[in-house]
Design a protein around this motif. Structure first.
Motif, PDB file in Angstrom:
ATOM      1  N   LEU A  33       0.823  -1.208   0.000  1.00 37.40           N
ATOM      2  CA  LEU A  33       0.000   0.000   0.000  1.00 37.40           C
ATOM      3  C   LEU A  33       0.859   1.262   0.000  1.00 37.40           C
ATOM      4  O   LEU A  33       0.561   2.238  -0.689  1.00 37.40           O
ATOM      5  CB  LEU A  33      -0.936   0.001   1.212  1.00 37.40           C
ATOM      6  CG  LEU A  33      -2.058  -1.048   1.227  1.00 37.40           C
ATOM      7  CD1 LEU A  33      -2.811  -1.005   2.547  1.00 37.40           C
ATOM      8  CD2 LEU A  33      -3.015  -0.850   0.064  1.00 37.40           C
ATOM      9  N   ASP A  34       1.941   1.251   0.779  1.00 38.54           N
ATOM     10  CA  ASP A  34       2.837   2.412   0.816  1.00 38.54           C
ATOM     11  C   ASP A  34       3.511   2.652  -0.526  1.00 38.54           C
ATOM     12  O   ASP A  34       3.865   3.791  -0.859  1.00 38.54           O
ATOM     13  CB  ASP A  34       3.902   2.229   1.896  1.00 38.54           C
ATOM     14  CG  ASP A  34       3.350   2.431   3.294  1.00 38.54           C
ATOM     15  OD1 ASP A  34       2.276   3.049   3.418  1.00 38.54           O
ATOM     16  OD2 ASP A  34       3.994   1.979   4.266  1.00 38.54           O
ATOM     17  N   ASN A  35       3.724   1.592  -1.286  1.00 38.21           N
ATOM     18  CA  ASN A  35       4.387   1.710  -2.584  1.00 38.21           C
ATOM     19  C   ASN A  35       3.406   1.809  -3.743  1.00 38.21           C
ATOM     20  O   ASN A  35       3.797   1.669  -4.906  1.00 38.21           O
ATOM     21  CB  ASN A  35       5.327   0.521  -2.802  1.00 38.21           C
ATOM     22  CG  ASN A  35       6.593   0.636  -1.986  1.00 38.21           C
ATOM     23  OD1 ASN A  35       7.546   1.305  -2.370  1.00 38.21           O
ATOM     24  ND2 ASN A  35       6.611  -0.005  -0.828  1.00 38.21           N
ATOM     25  N   LEU A  36       2.147   2.063  -3.421  1.00 39.25           N
ATOM     26  CA  LEU A  36       1.145   2.328  -4.451  1.00 39.25           C
ATOM     27  C   LEU A  36       1.333   3.773  -4.911  1.00 39.25           C
ATOM     28  O   LEU A  36       1.041   4.717  -4.182  1.00 39.25           O
ATOM     29  CB  LEU A  36      -0.266   2.130  -3.878  1.00 39.25           C
ATOM     30  CG  LEU A  36      -1.437   2.235  -4.846  1.00 39.25           C
ATOM     31  CD1 LEU A  36      -1.358   1.166  -5.926  1.00 39.25           C
ATOM     32  CD2 LEU A  36      -2.757   2.126  -4.097  1.00 39.25           C
ATOM     33  N   ARG A  37       1.829   3.933  -6.129  1.00 40.84           N
ATOM     34  CA  ARG A  37       2.223   5.267  -6.599  1.00 40.84           C
ATOM     35  C   ARG A  37       1.449   5.665  -7.849  1.00 40.84           C
ATOM     36  O   ARG A  37       1.009   4.820  -8.626  1.00 40.84           O
ATOM     37  CB  ARG A  37       3.734   5.303  -6.867  1.00 40.84           C
ATOM     38  CG  ARG A  37       4.531   4.961  -5.634  1.00 40.84           C
ATOM     39  CD  ARG A  37       6.020   5.059  -5.856  1.00 40.84           C
ATOM     40  NE  ARG A  37       6.727   4.697  -4.634  1.00 40.84           N
ATOM     41  CZ  ARG A  37       6.935   5.512  -3.607  1.00 40.84           C
ATOM     42  NH1 ARG A  37       6.513   6.764  -3.677  1.00 40.84           N
ATOM     43  NH2 ARG A  37       7.565   5.106  -2.521  1.00 40.84           N
ATOM     44  N   SER A  38       1.305   6.968  -7.971  1.00 38.14           N
ATOM     45  CA  SER A  38       0.584   7.495  -9.137  1.00 38.14           C
ATOM     46  C   SER A  38       1.437   7.365 -10.388  1.00 38.14           C
ATOM     47  O   SER A  38       2.665   7.375 -10.324  1.00 38.14           O
ATOM     48  CB  SER A  38       0.224   8.967  -8.904  1.00 38.14           C
ATOM     49  OG  SER A  38       1.393   9.740  -8.728  1.00 38.14           O
ATOM     50  N   ARG A  39       0.781   7.225 -11.516  1.00 36.92           N
ATOM     51  CA  ARG A  39       1.485   7.146 -12.795  1.00 36.92           C
ATOM     52  C   ARG A  39       1.173   8.371 -13.647  1.00 36.92           C
ATOM     53  O   ARG A  39       2.023   9.210 -13.884  1.00 36.92           O
ATOM     54  CB  ARG A  39       1.090   5.861 -13.522  1.00 36.92           C
ATOM     55  CG  ARG A  39       1.677   4.589 -12.900  1.00 36.92           C
ATOM     56  CD  ARG A  39       1.500   3.401 -13.809  1.00 36.92           C
ATOM     57  NE  ARG A  39       2.265   2.243 -13.339  1.00 36.92           N
ATOM     58  CZ  ARG A  39       2.350   1.101 -13.997  1.00 36.92           C
ATOM     59  NH1 ARG A  39       1.701   0.950 -15.156  1.00 36.92           N
ATOM     60  NH2 ARG A  39       3.066   0.091 -13.514  1.00 36.92           N
TER      61      ARG A  39
END
Length: 564
Positions: A127-133
């Motif tokens: 979840l912490d590494n869920l990043r926008s593209r």
């Protein structure tokens, strides 16, 4: 239609809720749909590939989501985070899913290979590494800007869209742990491995160090009793005790380093590769490019940070130290008044008055320590440190400097300026006993009583709901989401550091200091166990290879003691 967990399970897959996400009540539907899609999307599409379900409650305008993952997904996540596991041959190696049969505890499809705490840590990592593209902003909130590489969860939290993310307790496992830990009367050691398996390495190490420090205090406590009763005024014999004290403080720290390494090697964290440290959530600045990762992230001038530290933080710390010294001088004025009053009255009441200044001063010290810590947190956050490790180092330095002066300055003044050993013993005993009572009440007993009352109200509220789902799960989520968040081991280690200082510096003139420290640690074990199991939300497991900066602080304190 059945209400409750509204998203059906995927075929042949049993959903196990592990982590809870609570969004603000006024969160827009398009934002929720976008977040759910992001979490469920495949990794190649920029998602987490996890399972998520909303907890729909009738007559309740809440946005609570449960997050879990398939067994294979969590095992692949264990490989991604670099979890180290024991192999059949007894060696410790980073887990590789392709070589899963080489590992000791692998059974059938590996469903029980990972502990619940490890699964929750993996989910938090994903979840912490869920990043926008390509998103420019959070859908539905044009003011909440996003840019490539930005952590989505951190942006949701700073925008007040996401209220909290926390791991669920395993009620049956917690019940067993509580019984082994503090409910049954026992004379053996704490179940450190079970604590670590449930709460993670950081708390396992803390309780391991607390237990070790208590055992290490035993020789000082046993030796202190005859010195206290039979060498009370023979200061030459105290030199022997001081020498033993010096050797003791050196040996116990060196032994702990070895025990800590043995423990963390067995847990698999000693050889865990350190992940690249991401910017902390509170870090802000203009958008730039990280020269190491090549990702876009906030950039803040180190010169501005240094100016904030040296022009604001340092003067603030110096001013706080001056205030602590000023309060200390007021205490000595009260002490002189009490002594004069007792000499004039010579009564039982006047004899009791002699202890009033020390008790009041001990209470004031605790209040000042807590106020200063709050100010130090605000000030360190304002300094805008990029990394969490840098933030923690600056915070610990600020707090330790003030606490050392606030707690020990009066004792040094009495010992080396006033040269009053009787007053030194009285002040030290009063400080130890008063601070221990206050800490146990404020940190454990009062929060436990308040939490117990809150839980009773929540259970009545949940039973009044007309829900067609698992009452136990609904009740558990509502109880846990209103619990206090555990803020880490900072205060716990600080208390042990101060106890170490009291014993290593002043037990030669007051040998009973070690006994008070032992009593404090024994009650601390049970009160800390109580608050972890009944007062606070379950914290996310965090890999740790040592007690970190606190070991360096104690070693530095020991070196200063040797020089002194």
């Amino acid at each position: 239609m059945k209400r409750g967990l509204s998203v059906p399970d995927p075929p042949d897959l049993e959903f196990r809720p592990l982590v809870v996400i609570e969004l603000a009540k006024d969160t827009k539907e398009e934002t929720k749909e976008w977040l759910v899609k992001k979490i469920m999307d495949k990794k190649k599409d920029g998602g987490c590939q996890l399972l998520i379900k909303p907890l729909a409650m009738p007559k309740e305008d809440e946005n609570i989501y449960l997050v879990g993952g398939s067994t294979k997904r969590l095992l692949l996540g264990a490989e991604a985070v670099g979890l180290v596991k024991e192999c059949i041959d007894g060696s410790m190696k980073p887990f590789l899913y392709s070589n899963h049969k080489e590992y000791k505890d692998w059974i059938e499809d590996g469903e029980t290979f990972l502990s619940m705490a490890e699964c929750q840590y993996i989910i938090k990592y994903e979840l912490d590494n869920l990043r926008s593209r390509e998103e420019k902003n959070i859908p539905g909130y044009s003011n909440s800007k996003l840019y490539p590489g930005k952590s989505i969860l951190r942006r949701l939290q700073t925008s007040r869209i996401m209220i909290q993310v926390f791991p669920l307790h395993d009620k049956e496992e917690l019940k067993r742990l509580r019984y082994q830990w503090y409910l049954k009367v026992r004379l053996d050691f704490q179940p450190i491995d079970q604590i670590r398996n449930y709460f993670g390495d950081t708390l396992g190490l803390y309780f391991g160090f607390l237990e070790y420090f208590t055992m290490a205090l035993m020789p000082m406590a046993f030796l202190g009793i005859p010195y206290y009763f039979f060498a009370w005024e023979d200061y030459d014999k105290y030199v022997i005790f001081a020498t033993f004290n010096l050797v003791w403080s050196t040996v116990i720290l060196e032994v702990w380093k070895r025990l800590s390494s043995t423990m963390t090697y067995r847990w698999g964290t000693l050889i865990t590769k350190r992940q690249f440290e991401e910017p902390r959530p509170g870090f802000h600045g203009v958008l730039g490019v990280n020269p190491v990762t090549g990702r876009k992230e906030p950039v803040y001038s180190s010169l501005k940070r240094q100016l904030r530290i040296y022009l604001v933080s340092v003067p603030f710390v110096c001013g706080s130290l001056y205030l602590a010294i000023y309060v200390m001088m007021i205490y000595f004025d009260l002490e002189n008044w009490a002594i004069a009053y007792n000499q004039e009255q010579q009564s039982t009441l006047s004899g009791l008055v002699l202890y009033v200044p020390s008790i009041l001063y001990a209470i004031v010290i605790e209040i000042m320590n807590r106020i200063y810590k709050f100010a130090a947190i605000v000030l360190t956050s304002w300094e805008n440190h990029r990394l969490e490790s840098s933030y923690q180092n600056h915070l610990v330095l600020k707090v330790l400097v003030f606490n050392i002066v606030n707690c020990f300055a009066s004792l040094f003044y009495i010992a080396f300026v006033m040269c009053d050993m009787k007053l030194l013993r009285q002040s030290l005993a009063t400080l130890l006993i008063t601070s221990q009572i206050l800490n146990q009440f404020v940190e454990s007993l009062l929060p436990y009583w308040l939490q117990k009352r809150s839980n009773q109200k929540i259970k009545k509220k949940v039973k009044a709901m007309n829900v067609d789902t698992d009452y136990t799960l609904v009740e558990q989520i509502h109880v846990e989401k209103d619990m206090d968040t555990y803020m880490g081991t900072f205060d716990d280690y600080l208390e042990l550091f101060l106890l170490f200082g009291y014993v290593s510096l002043f037990s030669c003139v007051y040998p009973l200091a070690a006994i008070f420290a032992v009593l404090n640690n024994i009650t601390e074990m049970y009160s800390d166990a109580l608050k972890m199991c009944r007062v606070f939300k379950r914290p996310f497991s965090q890999p740790s290879a040592s007690i970190g900066v606190w070991m360096n602080s104690m070693l530095h304190h020991k070196k200063n003691n040797e020089q002194f």
